[in-house]
Design an enzyme around this catalytic site. Structure first.
Site: not given
Lengths: 301, 301
Positions: B60, B64-65, B141, B210, B268
């Site tokens: 996504h 942070d990804h 999410h 996530d 994570h």
């Protein structure tokens, strides 16, 4: 007051060198010069929080100088930053900043002010505060790019010992006049500012990153206490340096020498140099008081 | 074949944990699952080059990804990447990728193909190669987010010792038939595939990152050899986890248990947890064969 090198490498990060990022803590506030990818993690490693940073100076929009900005903004947002931030950068900074926000869906509830500086080879004073100034000048690079200079103004301080002889105990409102350089009258006596005060000298730190060699940069860095200067290449790669808008060790040394700075710190070191000693030697051969920056290097000033 | 955890933290990086990034080397090619800020530096530290990566899977578009994608693309460009790259991600990936290129002026001369996957709770096979498959499923999410699964297909291999008894020396064209599971005739004798071959088992690695807890994720990860599962929070922060679309240690354990996986690796991990032992214990209380990922952890498979 301190200066922390958060990243001293170029576009290809190495285990030793992250992308560009330099933190300057001037006491009540702090500045960040460039924000390459991973800068916020380098800050975490150096135990530097983002809340003290009031101003970010982006030299140019090449990835190794700016790819950490989105993450830093998001972290500031998640930290419920209470005060505004000022971001200085070259032309297109506003447009790119907004595109960046859109790309990554960065919602910011704190106030941010973006100031675009159209670089010229004539230095421009971009900030004039009571106790410091920031100047910018154009560098020689394939995209609009700025060098910056922080000048802490010299400050007249009260000689507490001297005024106490007259029976004045600090703090006292009358001392404000002395601090402004004016003589005062106290119990019939004249106290002269030149006797009762001394000048705490200012400091000048120049940050010249991503530029080919150019004389105007020496003029800009004139008499700096510290000149942080890019030195992407060793002296053997002069042609590549000029072609790509970068400097060699010897050119950085020449800038420092001509500018008569007190100290030169070379940074923005290409990933091809595993051993920095040769680079340091080359720069020192032109300007002896040179250091080579390494990640997380800290200098108190 | 190996799996390297390049980043095992969340939005706030710590000295110990970078943002999300997981590298899977399947032999002739390699995949990158998520590409948080600083991923390319983690790769440099882990001595992983970018050229072997053929596919990038973005779960996504939270920073942070994905904030490391621009830097990785620029590095691939500067490395004169000779072959194309495929990038899989949720809705809007194409649009955001192009915005990202525009923001940072990323010119790419190698071919890139972006495949958007509209996630559904019913798993979708998004890649079907001769020897492996990749599946995707929607997670729970606040923004469109995908979990992925790599399945290496079981492979019928020739028992070289067995066929050599008949005087066949590998490589020999006739062995192709055996490898396809068919019996062959050789010098008047029948050689049966079931005797002359054996099945090299496949492997299943699920990557669930996530997401709030949901039963359909257990179904997706069913009988995985390795389940990499987010566990942002400890069991004490169940409400925060659910609210923010994340899982606790115990929920990750429950996914693993219900899916009857062989091994669970939680990752994570929120920056609030300095000591991972408690988190590991909590997950193990539900699913004993659990590891907690740490940056640069490598698993051969």
């Amino acid at each position: 007051m301190k200066l922390v090198f958060l990243g001293t490498g170029t576009a290809f990060p190495t285990p030793e060198r992250n992308h560009s990022g330099t933190y300057i803590d001037i006491g009540p506030e702090a500045f960040l010069f460039d924000c390459g990818e991973g800068t916020q993690r380098q800050m975490a490693i150096a135990k530097i929080g983002s809340s003290k940073i009031t101003k970010i100076f982006i030299s140019h929009w090449h990835g190794d100088h700016v790819l950490g900005l989105a993450g830093l903004m998001q972290s500031m947002q998640m930290s419920n930053r209470p005060h505004e931030i000022h971001i200085y950068g070259p032309e297109e900074t506003k447009h790119r900043f907004e595109l960046m926000r859109k790309t990554f869906g960065i919602g910011l509830s704190f106030h941010y002010i973006i100031i675009e500086v159209k670089g010229t080879t004539k230095p421009q004073k971009i900030i004039d505060e009571a106790d410091y100034e920031i100047w910018a000048v154009k560098t020689i690079h394939p995209v609009p790019c700025l060098a910056f200079k922080y000048i802490k103004k010299p400050l007249r301080r009260i000689d507490i010992g001297y005024v106490s002889k007259f029976g004045i105990k600090a703090p006292h409102p009358i001392l404000k006049k002395l601090a402004d350089g004016k003589n005062i009258k106290w119990e019939g006596k004249v106290i002269k500012a030149k006797d009762a005060t001394y000048i705490k000298p200012g400091i000048k730190i120049s940050y010249v990153i991503d530029s080919a060699y150019s004389k105007h940069l020496s003029a800009f860095a004139k008499e700096s206490d510290i000149l942080i200067c890019e030195s992407t290449f060793g002296a053997d790669m002069q042609d590549a340096a000029t072609l790509k808008g970068h400097m060699t060790t010897k050119e950085a040394g020449k800038i420092a020498k001509d500018a008569q700075v007190k100290e030169l710190i070379i940074t923005h070191i290409s990933q091809r140099y595993k051993d920095p000693i040769t680079l340091l030697k080359e720069a020192k051969s032109v300007f002896p008081n040179t250091k080579i920056a390494h990640d997380l290097m800290e200098i108190k000033f």
